[in-house]
Design an enzyme around this catalytic site. Structure first.
Site, short mmCIF file in Angstrom:
data_model
loop_
_atom_site.label_atom_id
_atom_site.label_comp_id
_atom_site.label_asym_id
_atom_site.label_seq_id
_atom_site.Cartn_x
_atom_site.Cartn_y
_atom_site.Cartn_z
N ASP A 194 0.87 -1.18 0.00
CA ASP A 194 0.00 0.00 0.00
C ASP A 194 0.90 1.23 0.00
O ASP A 194 2.13 1.12 -0.08
CB ASP A 194 -0.95 -0.01 1.22
CG ASP A 194 -2.29 0.62 0.88
OD1 ASP A 194 -2.31 1.79 0.47
OD2 ASP A 194 -3.33 -0.08 0.99
N HIS A 265 -2.84 3.25 -4.54
CA HIS A 265 -2.26 2.72 -3.29
C HIS A 265 -0.88 2.10 -3.54
O HIS A 265 -0.57 1.03 -3.00
CB HIS A 265 -3.20 1.68 -2.65
CG HIS A 265 -4.39 2.29 -1.98
ND1 HIS A 265 -4.30 3.07 -0.85
CD2 HIS A 265 -5.73 2.25 -2.28
CE1 HIS A 265 -5.52 3.46 -0.47
NE2 HIS A 265 -6.40 3.00 -1.33
N GLU A 329 -9.78 2.97 -5.22
CA GLU A 329 -9.38 4.32 -4.86
C GLU A 329 -8.18 4.82 -5.67
O GLU A 329 -7.14 5.14 -5.12
CB GLU A 329 -9.06 4.39 -3.36
CG GLU A 329 -10.26 4.06 -2.49
CD GLU A 329 -9.99 4.16 -1.00
OE1 GLU A 329 -10.89 4.60 -0.28
OE2 GLU A 329 -8.90 3.76 -0.55
#
Ligand code: TNX
Length: 757
Positions: A194, A265, A329
């Site tokens: 991440d 990410h 995202e």
């Protein structure tokens, strides 16, 4: 009196009536009369050496918890006839569901039957749960005679752990796998990369771990704070360790699904190899939470070469059919201004950056499919067109799973509202969490097959999974606390037949389930038995403070103010008629306080408890107690906002009308709002106050576009008016600007309280 004596006597003379407390609840369970006594002389008899591993794992459990182990005999070994036996036997069973087993217990023999080893393993887990919940004084374990036939409802039963935000040592990961095994889960989703850290060794790219596994410091406190701890934070797993964990899990019939996040990410990887980003850096491993615009460049072919090389090593380490490639995202900001990404959009005839995301995922899918594996992605992989063979993990709600199933794609349900174990399990949480409120009952009540699907479509729902994101979980003990007992509740959702699931039954078993946690030495939350305070509308108009508890050992006391002396017995909701603070706690029969004190401050004004109506209702995800939330006398404190107290509108304006019931002299009106741009929550761009006397016609009092405060915002007018109705219009910020998290999408607007003085 006599009635009460009888069961007590039974317990004294005959331990055979030990409560059977198995979770997940088996499909069929018949309780017999006698018992089977397991002691040091009991032996284990196997059909075949292939069953040895499971028998040894049972011995390890016995040794760890009760301090002894059993002799194992297999195949043609000569077996002493005198002893009590646990027998493992291969046997075909109906229905042909993967994982099926049956158990038959008589006085001298405890027989576990299954067609395959995983069934025997599940039978062994059930046996573990038939052992005494308290450690007996002698090494003689009384097991009730039961007959069981059991198999899972869903083929995919998953638990996730984020080791990127915080790193957990191998020794703890093994325990985590044990917890999964105890509850008959069969997939461990390991979130390895991440923005805040890259945690898996990749031999071809050593900087991923030498640079990408360390961040210079970590955010202190809640997201949005500007404090950092100043401490370097590192950690990664070597390939040797990864292999060990995969093997450890496989011995327990658990598949490990690695997640390598892309195209968003990925800042930890970009920090190690800046050529992977659109602006070529420099980047640094992220030190706070949330979403960043820096993502893998989709225009540069070397990004794909890099990711494919990484996937090659990952595939060699993980036998899993599924490789998770994230997909969630991913802001498109950098792609919009990146010449290579724009050239790619042109060359591939893509409509926009959303189709570029789809191109990215499909290109990786093709590569992974060619190696004989399948991809899983978070529901954003639906954006711009689903990759042909992808399985969707539905997290932003149920809609991703529904859309996937309707397109005949497999889906795994992990909707935040039911499956996010990083959310608080208590309304008055004693430690920092990411927010939200996910109590035990809600997890237990989750139904993975959405109502929107017909029987044919429902087949694409493979199962469900709980996710444990670790922004605010930095040690193993907190992981346990967030897991238990919610994980036990979820195991029942996934394994037990729908019609067997009963909250009342689970509630009755809960004390025993907690005794077992003690036996396992794990920390767990007792939030279910906490004092539960809520602020609710009083009868008529007004505010009351309601207190509930499931703790039958205590009664509720309360006091006005913060001092905890003069206390009163609570008999029903307290009508709040003045500004002030109340405190409450649980007390036992000897007047000893047995809980934490919970406190609530109320700040009352002329609007408190009055009726509020909206032109547009707040978004379902942030609907609090409807209009009452704006006049409930509860104002969020700076630094510790509780999301449940806010009303939220996504891309929409708020128009609230308050009925003060009679014409009222007003000297000021205040709207309390909230902003947190990193979470896509923006301040209203303009707030207008109106007054009126019939509820339909309004006169503007003042339009305000300057605001005092930051985060906790105050919009205020000081024009004196006389009116029965007040209207407050708050204009949504609109579209999130370029350069910010969530750029290009609609902003949230959060309101907390309206004060009329
Ligand atoms: C959203 S769930 C994320 C994670 C965060 C989590 C916090 C998902 C696919 N993305 O990156 O950790 O929320 O609850």
């Amino acid at each position: 009196m006599k009635k009460l004596l009888l069961p007590v006597l039974f317990l004294l003379v005959s331990p055979a009536f030990a409560q059977v407390n198995i979770s997940p609840m088996p499909v069929e369970l018949k309780e017999g009369k006698g018992n089977f006594v397991l002691d040091k002389s009991t032996l284990i008899k196997l059909d075949s050496r292939d069953q040895q591993k499971t028998a040894e794992l049972f011995n390890e459990y016995l040794q760890a918890v009760y301090g002894f182990r059993l002799k194992i005999f297999a195949g043609s070994d000569a077996v002493p006839t005198s002893a009590n036996k646990i027998v493992f036997r291969y046997q075909r069973l109906a229905p042909q569901v993967d994982g099926i087993y049956a158990m038959d217990i008589s006085a001298r023999e405890l027989l576990i039957k299954a067609p395959f080893n995983n069934g025997l393993f599940y039978g062994m887990q059930t046996l573990i749960q038939l052992l005494p919940l308290q450690k007996p004084a002698t090494a003689s374990l009384v097991i009730p005679q039961v007959q069981i036939k059991d198999y899972p409802r869903f083929a995919y039963r998953g638990m996730h752990l984020d080791v990127a935000r915080h790193y957990f040592p191998m020794s703890f990961l093994k325990k985590y796998i044990d917890y999964l095994a105890y509850h008959k889960f069969n997939n461990f989703h390991w979130h390895l990369t991440d923005d805040q850290g890259w945690r898996i060794e990749i031999k071809k790219y050593p900087l991923l771990t030498s640079i990408g596994s360390c961040r210079a410091q970590t955010l202190a406190g809640r997201y949005g704070s500007d404090k950092y701890d100043g401490k370097k934070y590192c950690g990664f797993y070597t390939q040797e360790e990864v292999k060990q964990l995969v093997k450890y899990a496989a011995d327990r019939y658990i598949n490990v699904i690695p997640e390598i996040e892309m195209p968003g990410h990925g800042v930890a990887a970009l920090s190690a190899y800046p050529y992977l980003g659109c602006t070529r850096g420099p980047y640094k491993v992220y030190e706070t939470w949330g979403v960043t615009d820096d993502v893998f460049c989709a225009g540069n072919d070397s990004t794909f070469t890099f990711l494919q090389n990484v996937i090659d090593e990952v595939i060699a380490l993980f036998p899993s059919k599924y490789i998770h490639i994230g997909g969630d995202e991913c802001p498109k900001t950098k792609w919009k201004s990146c010449p290579l990404c724009q050239a790619r959009i042109k060359a591939e005839h893509l409509k926009d950056e959303h189709e570029l995301q789809s191109y990215f995922i499909q290109r990786m899918e093709k590569y992974i499919n060619a190696k004989g594996r399948s991809i899983i992605g978070w529901d954003e992989i639906l954006e711009g067109g689903l990759a042909p063979n992808a399985t969707v993990m539905s997290w932003t709600g149920e809609h991703g799973g529904i859309a996937a199933a309707k397109q005949q794609h497999n889906a795994i349900m992990t909707p935040g509202a039911w499956c996010y174990f990083d959310h608080s399990q208590s309304r008055n949480e004693d430690s920092l969490t990411i927010g939200g409120y996910l109590p035990l009952e809600k997890v237990y009540g989750y139904e993975p097959v959405p109502k929107e699907l017909n029987a044919e479509e429902a087949k694409y729902i493979l199962g469900a999974q709980a996710n444990l994101w670790t922004e605010y979980i930095d040690n193993p003990s907190k992981v346990q606390y967030m897991l238990f007992p919610r994980m036990t509740a979820l195991s029942e959702v996934l394994w037990s037949p729908k019609e067997k699931r009963s909250w009342e039954g689970f509630e009755q078993r809960l004390p025993g389930i907690m005794d077992r946690y003690k036996l396992w030495n794990v920390r767990y939350s007792t939030a279910y038995y906490d004092l539960q305070p809520t602020v609710v509308p009083a009868e008529g108009n007004g505010i009351s403070w309601k207190l509930d508890t499931k703790n039958t050992n205590g009664h509720i006391i309360y006091t006005k103010g913060e001092t905890q002396n003069a206390s009163f017995n609570y008999t029903g909701p307290l009508l709040i008629s003045a500004t002030g603070t109340y405190s409450a706690a649980l007390e036992d029969g000897d007047h000893k306080v047995i809980s934490n004190w919970v406190k609530q401050s109320f700040s009352l004004n002329k609007a408190s408890g009055k009726k509020v109506t909206f032109k547009t209702e707040p978004n379902k995800s942030y609907s609090g107690s409807g209009g009452f939330s704006l006049v409930d006398g509860v104002q969020n404190k700076v630094g510790m906002p509780k999301s449940s107290e806010f009303l939220g509108w996504l891309g929409k304006d708020m128009e609230a009308v308050i009925d003060l019931e009679k014409e009222t002299a007003i000297s000021n009106i205040i709207l309390h709002a909230f902003e947190q741009p990193g979470s896509w929550i923006y301040r209203p761009s303009e707030v207008t106050f109106y007054s009126g006397n019939n509820g339909a016609d309004f006169t503007e009092i003042e339009k305000i576009s300057t605001v005092t405060g930051s985060r906790n915002l105050i919009y205020r007018t000081d024009h004196a008016v006389k009116a029965r109705y007040i209207k407050v219009m708050a204009k949504n910020y609109g579209v999130i600007p370029i350069g910010q998290a969530g750029a290009g999408t609609a902003a949230w607007m959060f309101a907390d309280e309206i004060e009329v003085n």
